[in-house]
Design a protein around this motif. Structure first.
Motif, PDB file in Angstrom:
ATOM      1  N   PHE A  95       0.826  -1.212   0.000  1.00 56.81           N
ATOM      2  CA  PHE A  95       0.000   0.000   0.000  1.00 56.81           C
ATOM      3  C   PHE A  95       0.860   1.262   0.000  1.00 56.81           C
ATOM      4  O   PHE A  95       0.480   2.284  -0.570  1.00 56.81           O
ATOM      5  CB  PHE A  95      -0.931   0.035   1.213  1.00 56.81           C
ATOM      6  N   ALA A 168      -7.834   0.159   1.170  1.00 52.68           N
ATOM      7  CA  ALA A 168      -6.657   0.944   0.773  1.00 52.68           C
ATOM      8  C   ALA A 168      -6.869   1.588  -0.596  1.00 52.68           C
ATOM      9  O   ALA A 168      -6.499   2.743  -0.804  1.00 52.68           O
ATOM     10  CB  ALA A 168      -5.412   0.059   0.763  1.00 52.68           C
ATOM     11  N   ASP A 173      -7.177   4.286   2.547  1.00 53.96           N
ATOM     12  CA  ASP A 173      -6.767   3.954   3.903  1.00 53.96           C
ATOM     13  C   ASP A 173      -5.606   2.963   3.852  1.00 53.96           C
ATOM     14  O   ASP A 173      -5.803   1.756   3.899  1.00 53.96           O
ATOM     15  CB  ASP A 173      -7.945   3.366   4.686  1.00 53.96           C
ATOM     16  N   HIS A 174      -4.399   3.494   3.759  1.00 53.81           N
ATOM     17  CA  HIS A 174      -3.220   2.638   3.639  1.00 53.81           C
ATOM     18  C   HIS A 174      -2.816   1.991   4.959  1.00 53.81           C
ATOM     19  O   HIS A 174      -1.825   1.266   5.021  1.00 53.81           O
ATOM     20  CB  HIS A 174      -2.070   3.427   3.020  1.00 53.81           C
ATOM     21  N   SER A 176      -5.252   0.217   6.570  1.00 51.81           N
ATOM     22  CA  SER A 176      -6.305  -0.794   6.723  1.00 51.81           C
ATOM     23  C   SER A 176      -5.740  -2.171   7.062  1.00 51.81           C
ATOM     24  O   SER A 176      -6.409  -2.977   7.714  1.00 51.81           O
ATOM     25  CB  SER A 176      -7.164  -0.885   5.461  1.00 51.81           C
TER      26      SER A 176
END
Length: 189
Positions: A95, A168, A173-174, A176
């Motif tokens: 990510f 992500a 939302d990296h 997650s």
């Protein structure tokens, strides 16, 4: 290791463009330009764009699974439970663009994106995407058995993985992977 062939160059260029712009939206002209080749050369290796898509997804499958399983081993060591849980921090690396074999930019799951464009379940591309997802579960299953987990745990962990990837990609939302890791730890306790 042998140097990349023209075929490899075409597959890599196509994969980059498919992930950037989409499978249907990416034209052959863009691919040959990115690969620095000609349509004649492309069609000497691939009978159709669908054949090229299949080759690109095959390459992505090989790259992703090789990378993920190696990272799980490096991060998790020899214990099966630790290797299973290491899948999530490995996703975090991806990510953040730290999974070099997969490219510097995180662009979500190539297989979910492909299945989304080729929605018929009997489409060869859709079947190829499903086979990739099953291969992940098939890899997790013996690790789950070694870790004393029930057989269905492999599928459950794969679902957590998929959810983290979707969060992500869709929501940016990296982190997650951290939530998925907490859920996996509780599930495997």
């Amino acid at each position: 290791m042998a140097p990349p062939s023209r075929r490899d160059d075409i597959v890599q260029a196509a994969l980059r463009l498919f992930l950037k712009d989409g499978f249907h939206a990416t034209g052959i002209t863009a691919i040959v330009t990115a690969a620095g080749t000609t349509k004649m050369t492309l069609y000497s290796h691939f009978a159709s764009k669908d054949d090229l898509i299949a080759a690109a997804l095959e390459r992505r499958d090989q790259l992703f699974r090789t990378w993920l399983f190696a990272r799980m081993e490096v991060l998790g060591g020899t214990a099966a439970r630790a290797r299973l849980l290491a899948m999530f921090p490995a996703l975090g690396e991806w990510f953040r663009g730290q999974a070099q074999p997969l490219g510097g930019d995180f662009v979500g799951c190539a297989f979910v994106r492909a299945a989304g464009e080729f929605v018929a379940a009997d489409s060869p591309v859709h079947r190829q995407a499903a086979a990739h997802k099953q291969a992940i579960i098939d890899h997790l299953a013996p690790l789950c058995a070694q870790a004393g987990q029930p057989p269905e745990r492999a599928h459950q962990l794969a679902l957590l993985k998929e959810g983290a990837i979707a969060e992500a990609f869709v929501r940016g939302d990296h982190e997650s992977w951290k939530t998925a890791l907490v859920m996996a730890e509780r599930m495997m306790a």
